[in-house]
Design an enzyme around this catalytic site. Structure first.
Site, short mmCIF file in Angstrom:
data_model
loop_
_atom_site.label_atom_id
_atom_site.label_comp_id
_atom_site.label_asym_id
_atom_site.label_seq_id
_atom_site.Cartn_x
_atom_site.Cartn_y
_atom_site.Cartn_z
NE ARG A 76 -3.35 2.51 2.53
CZ ARG A 76 -3.26 3.31 3.57
NH1 ARG A 76 -2.71 2.93 4.70
NH2 ARG A 76 -3.76 4.53 3.51
CG HIS A 120 -1.02 8.83 3.58
ND1 HIS A 120 -1.22 7.49 3.84
CD2 HIS A 120 -0.58 9.35 4.75
CE1 HIS A 120 -0.89 7.21 5.09
NE2 HIS A 120 -0.49 8.34 5.68
CD GLU A 165 -4.64 7.42 9.65
OE1 GLU A 165 -4.15 8.49 10.03
OE2 GLU A 165 -4.22 6.31 10.00
CG ASN A 292 -5.21 3.17 8.58
OD1 ASN A 292 -5.33 2.18 7.85
ND2 ASN A 292 -4.69 4.31 8.17
CE1 TYR A 294 -0.23 2.36 13.52
CE2 TYR A 294 -2.16 3.48 12.66
CZ TYR A 294 -0.91 2.93 12.46
OH TYR A 294 -0.35 2.92 11.22
CD GLU A 352 -1.66 3.74 8.07
OE1 GLU A 352 -1.41 4.14 9.23
OE2 GLU A 352 -1.80 4.49 7.10
O1 IFM Z 1 2.51 7.37 10.20
C1 IFM Z 1 1.11 7.39 10.34
C2 IFM Z 1 0.44 7.24 9.00
O2 IFM Z 1 0.84 8.23 8.11
C3 IFM Z 1 -1.05 7.34 9.16
N1 IFM Z 1 -1.53 6.45 10.18
C4 IFM Z 1 -0.84 6.41 11.44
C5 IFM Z 1 0.65 6.27 11.22
C6 IFM Z 1 1.37 6.24 12.58
O3 IFM Z 1 1.15 7.42 13.27
#
Ligand code: IFM
Length: 445
Positions: A76, A120, A165, A292, A294, A352
């Protein structure tokens, strides 16, 4: 017992243009909002910028060889709008297109399927000077950009994502001001206006991509976090719904259901301006939704009744990454199931997931990152559980293929499974790279 993933599961890695390419002044590229932001004193750690980054613009064959060795089926990447339209619109820069031509051809030569994100975060600065995402016309410029890129690459690229995002594009960039262009509006009104422009751009681009790229799949990438209450009090549980409405539903509902959450709209009083037909444009059928993820979000009640946001809680004694993000793999499972039940997407991809860790090259010349190995293992396990519970999860892209420019944190945070020595540009696969290589090879955990 080993956990077997579906046979056709798409294992991949992800990056983004401004974070790895460098070569910001080469081959006619125009200025992006991140060039300007990084050049503004105090905006990024150390004043770091993406001017050189991983020098991927020149070293992409070496990076793709590493991906091939890793065994990923998919990569990606994102296209830098200012390389294609140095003035944001109008004149097309053929040299910019030529770079992505070479990149895509090199991937295909190595049997790696490109998944391309159009936006992005590197908006041409000249469009920001004209209002950026607060200017409705930017949605038309985005559609033109999508048209040119998909005409050029659509014969070979069959997986497209419009935006990465929207929460970051709209809230962090036009609300908190931590990202370019660094605008601040805690009321969420400007971020809401930006959302509407971004989503009009998305809705206008989707049919264009389908027309220019025969039999392609189109999606969008949302960063979502499952939300939990700090305690079982009524106030804290009400705060969960409030937080979910603004960080998740505000961004997912328009594109997946064709509506904004009414409770957020009510608080914003009149913005964004929704013209007749807008929601129909925005609500396009999608082939997949990219998630995505985290961290999770934990909240409590008792916040400002005029704010769209409740109070976020920092969970004490939690295991955390270098970003100070809590590690909570169950949150990924809960999120995947929630997206499955609430939105019924045809397909979900984790576009992600990964973590920043304090990586160092050890005297043996390697980078041992056991905490990242565990992080990935536990998140893969959560993803597998979601698959077994019925989530239409068909792929997983680890963030990131290699260390890179982590926005306002500059080069201080390393997310890669490949270490990059920024002095020499040497790449060193970390232990997590080898761990991931094993998972891909066996198709199981
Ligand atoms: O590095 C970023 C990415 O550009 C977008 N999603 C989160 C990642 C980590 O912060």
């Amino acid at each position: 017992m080993s956990l077997k993933f579906p046979d056709n599961f798409v294992w991949g890695v992800a990056t983004a243009s401004y974070q790895i390419e460098g070569a910001t002044d080469e081959d006619g590229r125009g200025e992006s909002i991140w060039d300007r932001f990084a050049a503004t004193p105090g905006k990024t750690h150390n004043g770091d910028s993406g001017a050189v980054a991983d020098d991927h613009y020149h070293r992409y064959p070496e990076d793709i060889a590493l991906m091939k060795d890793l065994g990923v089926k998919a990569y990606r990447l994102s296209v830098a709008w200012p390389r294609i339209f140095p003035e944001g619109k109008g004149r097309v820069n053929e040299l910019g297109i030529a770079f992505y031509d070479r990149l895509i051809d090199e991937l295909l030569k190595n049997d790696i399927t490109p998944y391309v994100t159009l936006y992005h975060w590197d908006l041409p600065q000249i469009l920001e000077d004209d209002g950026g995402w607060l200017n409705r016309a930017t949605s038309d410029y985005f559609a033109d950009y999508a048209d040119i890129v998909s005409r050029a690459l659509g014969d070979r690229v069959k997986h497209w994502m419009t935006f990465n995002e929207p929460l970051c594009i709209c809230w962090i960039s036009y609300g908190e001001g931590r990202h370019a262009p660094g605008k601040v509006d805690p009321s969420f009104r400007d971020p809401a206006i930006a959302t509407h422009t971004v989503y009009l751009g998305h809705g206008k681009a989707v049919p264009i991509l389908r027309a220019n790229s025969k039999d392609c799949k189109v999606g969008i990438v949302l960063n979502m976090s499952h939300v939990y209450a700090n305690t079982s009090s009524d106030e804290d549980r009400a705060a969960v719904l409030q937080q979910d409405a603004v960080i998740n539903r505000w961004f997912a509902d328009p594109v997946l259901k064709g509506e904004y959450p009414q409770e957020v709209l009510r608080k914003l009083g009149g913005v964004p301006k929704i013209e007749p037909g807008d929601m129909e444009i925005i609500h396009q059928p999608l082939d997949f939704v990219g998630i995505n993820n985290y961290f999770r979000s934990v909240v409590q009640g008792g916040g400002d009744p005029n704010s769209v946001f409740p109070i976020e809680v920092r969970v004490p004694n939690a295991d955390r990454t270098e970003m100070d993000w809590e590690i909570y793999p169950q949150g990924l499972y809960d999120l995947l199931m929630r997206v499955t039940y609430d939105y019924h997407p045809k397909e979900i991809l984790i576009t992600e997931n990964g973590c920043a860790m304090p990586d160092q090259v050890t005297p043996d010349g390697n980078v041992h990152d056991p905490r990242r190995v565990k992080y990935l293992h536990d998140h893969f396990e959560a993803a597998h559980r979601a698959i077994m519970a019925g989530a239409p999860l068909n792929g997983y892209f680890v963030w990131s293929m290699m260390d890179n420019f982590e926005w306002a944190y500059g080069y201080a945070k390393r997310f890669g499974i490949t270490y990059v020595d920024y002095e020499t540009q040497k790449r060193i696969p970390k232990d997590s790279y080898h761990f991931y290589q094993g998972v891909i090879k066996s198709g199981s955990l």
